[in-house]
Design an enzyme around this catalytic site. Structure first.
Site, PDB file in Angstrom:
ATOM      1  CD  GLU A  49      -2.421   1.408   2.748  1.00 43.17           C
ATOM      2  OE1 GLU A  49      -2.059   0.663   3.683  1.00 43.17           O
ATOM      3  OE2 GLU A  49      -3.268   2.306   2.877  1.00 43.17           O
ATOM      4  CG  ASP A  60      -2.010   8.532   8.098  1.00 39.56           C
ATOM      5  OD1 ASP A  60      -2.063   7.302   8.300  1.00 39.56           O
ATOM      6  OD2 ASP A  60      -2.192   9.057   6.981  1.00 39.56           O
TER       7      ASP A  60
END
Ligand SMILES: Cc1ncc(COP(=O)(O)O)c(C=O)c1O
Lengths: 261, 419
Positions: A49, A60
């Protein structure tokens, strides 16, 4: 069946669970990130990914945020990134690369162009965590036109009705976020009592025909073991980045071997 | 202003990580209910009055009017709110909604610290836990506000990622919310973010314009000919403008921060000069200051409350359709406008609000003598004492700081002696 789903099914004949490893494009430099991806593919991870950095990655945690900001000290270009990933995809036909980014850099690049270029480079899946399915009809159509999979996310707090809707629309694989919060270790560890992961995955399995990927917070062998039989792909993100930061490529590979031996 | 499913033309919407979907829906429902709920609205009005001192006056400025020799100049005195800015209108509203939803904790981002203080004040009053995210650089620049937030019982978390300013603080607040959504509310400080935040903040701020509708008719028998407001995130502008939207004869002018110049990174002009580009980030679609690759960029303004990288989708839409005219004021024009108000009217304006003053002062001499303009004085300037002292090169200020430092009890022992 979608290309990614078929690939996953084929691979699962020989393995209990597949590994998807996450790499931030351009971190610490474009060359080093490409060399890291090549090494991962040589070690035959099933998926990579690749995160194309955005200045404001709100889903994140600190490890990935810092890597994205470091990467953005250079000028990064989506088109170049896709060409470089395409080269890797051609060199390693036994693995697959999917592209993850936030909406804005992809929106500026053009979602139609993104789907077209990804498809040309054999990048078969796209993950945009801040594009909700309700706002995605043009993106979905573009993906369909170019025969690549838009990957949707579900979470332990996704209402059941919505979860079944997302599961039924999933193609490629369904990205199941394992817990509340952001990626990796952070000061925002959730205090919420998320439903048991087993129940959550069982519910998803009832409704999803696409393969199930699980990510967020995976860093121990026992967690991977717990997923076997309930999920198809385990996604290793911040833990891998942390290992890489501490001991370079070798430390990263060691972690993967420990988790997926 | 009613949105179409969260959209204002091409702007707005809800672009948030899936984890926040349920919480966002909860806010949507709670807000829709609260808007119709007589008892909620009564409580809101009561708190606005009894805690924040509303209604705020509409003040005629005879000296300024004479000075410019054009339009008659009025100020809407949001500086007289508790905490010294319009921010209070919104935090009271959202604070009550939090109680309504049964959540126990609020999270907020702050740039200069104005919204942080307002949030901390309301959290203290309503008995809510409070966490404020603030860029580490902003904490350095605005320590007095941080000091008060902590005294009020809020936890102030320095954000050390990125440029360590407002944009990073907002990202970090969203990250906290992603993990704490079950018991926490994200109390955003301006009319930005995912739906329904822009609409909700604009709704709570509209008390400003609603009061001006009544006050203008009572004081000068007509609606104002022109309205001026500074535009950071856009909440004080929405508050003044939106109640007049259907009164086509009322002109509206939004003033952005021109900063030091028009090069990227020197200003916060997202709308007035084709400097911003459409984008989707931080939960919504609007005009952002960004590079060609879609990476959000640094901003600058002498007024910390105006240096946001995006802008309210409501303002972006109304600017695009031409209903609001956008302009900008440079840092030095802002200081000049601030100084003029001090000298002529005995009012200390916030540097943010001084942008609205600067914009209006440029037009005032050229407007007919019988025309009436209302400038939103969104906040008072006490907080800007350090910046203004530097800008006017006050000679005694450094001396004062040195003396203060020399007499500051740094050792633990001194502290105890004082207590
Ligand atoms: C006094 C004052 N005015 C204006 C603003 C700008 O915000 P908005 O554009 O949302 O009114 C701020 C923000 O901190 C402020 O403190």
């Amino acid at each position: 069946m979608s290309q990614l789903a078929e690939f996953t099914q084929q691979k699962l004949i020989r393995k209990p669970i597949l590994a998807m490893t996450h790499v931030v494009y351009g971190y610490p430099s474009v060359t080093e990130s490409l060399s890291w991806m090549r090494r991962l593919l040589e070690e035959s991870v099933d998926f990579i990914e690749v995160q194309f950095p955005f200045s404001d990655p709100v889903a994140d945690g600190p490890s990935i945020v810092a890597a994205c900001h470091k990467a953005l000290e250079q000028t990064l270009d989506v088109d170049t990134c896709l060409s470089q990933l395409g080269e890797l995809a051609r060199d390693f036909p036994e693995s697959r690369i999917v592209l993850m980014s936030y909406l804005n850099p992809m929106y500026r690049f053009g979602l139609e162009k993104l789907a077209k270029r990804a498809s040309e480079e054999n990048i078969q899946g796209l993950i945009l965590p801040d594009l909700p399915i309700e706002a995605a009809s043009q993106y979905q159509q573009a993906c369909q036109r170019h025969n690549i999979d838009p990957v949707w996310l579900v979470t332990p707090v996704t209402p059941t009705e919505r979860l079944t809707m997302l599961a039924s629309q999933a193609s490629g694989f369904l990205y199941c976020v394992a817990r509340s919060g952001v990626t990796g270790h952070s000061s925002h560890e959730s205090k919420a009592k998320d439903a048991s992961l087993d129940d959550y995955l069982a519910l998803i399995k009832q409704h999803a025909s696409a393969p199930i990927g699980v990510g967020f917070g995976l860093r121990k062998r026992s967690q991977i073991e717990q997923l076997i039989g309930k999920a198809d792909i385990a996604i290793l993100g911040s833990a891998l980045l942390d290992a890489y930061n501490q001991g370079g490529q070798n430390a990263g590979i060691e972690l993967i071997k420990e988790l997926f031996h | 202003m009613q949105s179409e499913n969260g959209f204002y033309g091409q702007y707005g919407g809800s672009y948030i990580p899936e984890i926040l979907f349920a919480s966002q829906q909860q806010i949507l429902t709670a807000f829709e209910e609260a808007k119709q709920d007589e008892s909620f609205l009564a409580e809101l009005n009561k708190q606005w009055q009894q805690f924040s001192g509303r209604p705020t006056p509409l003040t005629f400025c005879a000296n300024l009017t004479e000075h410019f020799g054009g339009a008659q100049i009025y100020l809407k005195r949001e500086d007289l709110n508790h905490s010294g800015a319009h921010k209070m209108n919104n935090v009271i509203g959202q604070g009550l909604l939090v109680k309504h939803m049964g959540k126990k904790r609020v999270i907020a981002e702050t740039g200069a610290g104005q919204h942080g203080i307002a949030t901390a004040l309301v959290a203290a009053r309503l008995g809510l836990e409070c966490t404020i995210y603030m860029g580490a650089k902003d904490i350095e620049r605005q320590y007095p506000n941080v000091f008060w937030m902590k005294q009020l019982g809020a936890e102030v978390v320095p954000v050390t990622t990125g440029a360590q300013t407002l944009r990073d603080a907002l990202d970090e607040a969203l990250r906290d919310w992603s993990s704490s959504h079950e018991d926490s509310h994200y109390l955003i400080g301006t009319s930005c973010g995912c739906a329904p935040f822009p609409e909700m903040v604009a709704f709570f701020q509209s008390v400003i314009g609603n009061e001006v509708r009544q006050q203008s008719v009572a004081q000068f028998d007509q609606f104002p000919d022109r309205l001026y407001a500074c535009v950071g995130g856009g909440s004080n502008a929405c508050g003044l403008f939106l109640p007049f939207l259907d009164n086509k004869e009322v002109e509206m002018i939004g003033v952005e921060a021109g900063g030091k110049g028009l090069a990227l990174g020197e200003h916060s002009i997202r709308l007035s000069h084709n400097l911003g580009q459409p984008g989707i980030a931080q939960g919504f679609a609007t005009m952002f200051l960004q590079d060609n690759a879609g990476q959000l960029q640094e901003t600058h303004s002498i007024a910390a409350g105006l240096d946001y990288v995006g802008v309210s989708p409501i303002i972006a839409h109304l600017a695009e359709t031409g209903r609001i005219k956008m302009t900008y004021a440079m840092d030095d024009e802002v200081i000049a406008a601030c100084t003029l108000l001090l000298k002529k009217e005995g009012i200390i304006p916030a540097l943010e609000s001084s942008h609205a003053l600067a914009g209006a002062f440029k037009d005032a001499p050229n407007l007919p003598k019988d025309s009436k303009i209302v400038i939103n004085l969104s906040g008072r300037g006490d907080k800007d004492i350090f910046n203004v002292a530097k800008a006017v090169q006050d000679e005694t200020f450094p001396e004062f700081l040195n003396d203060y430092l020399a007499s500051y009890p740094t050792r633990h022992l001194d502290n105890q002696e004082q207590n």
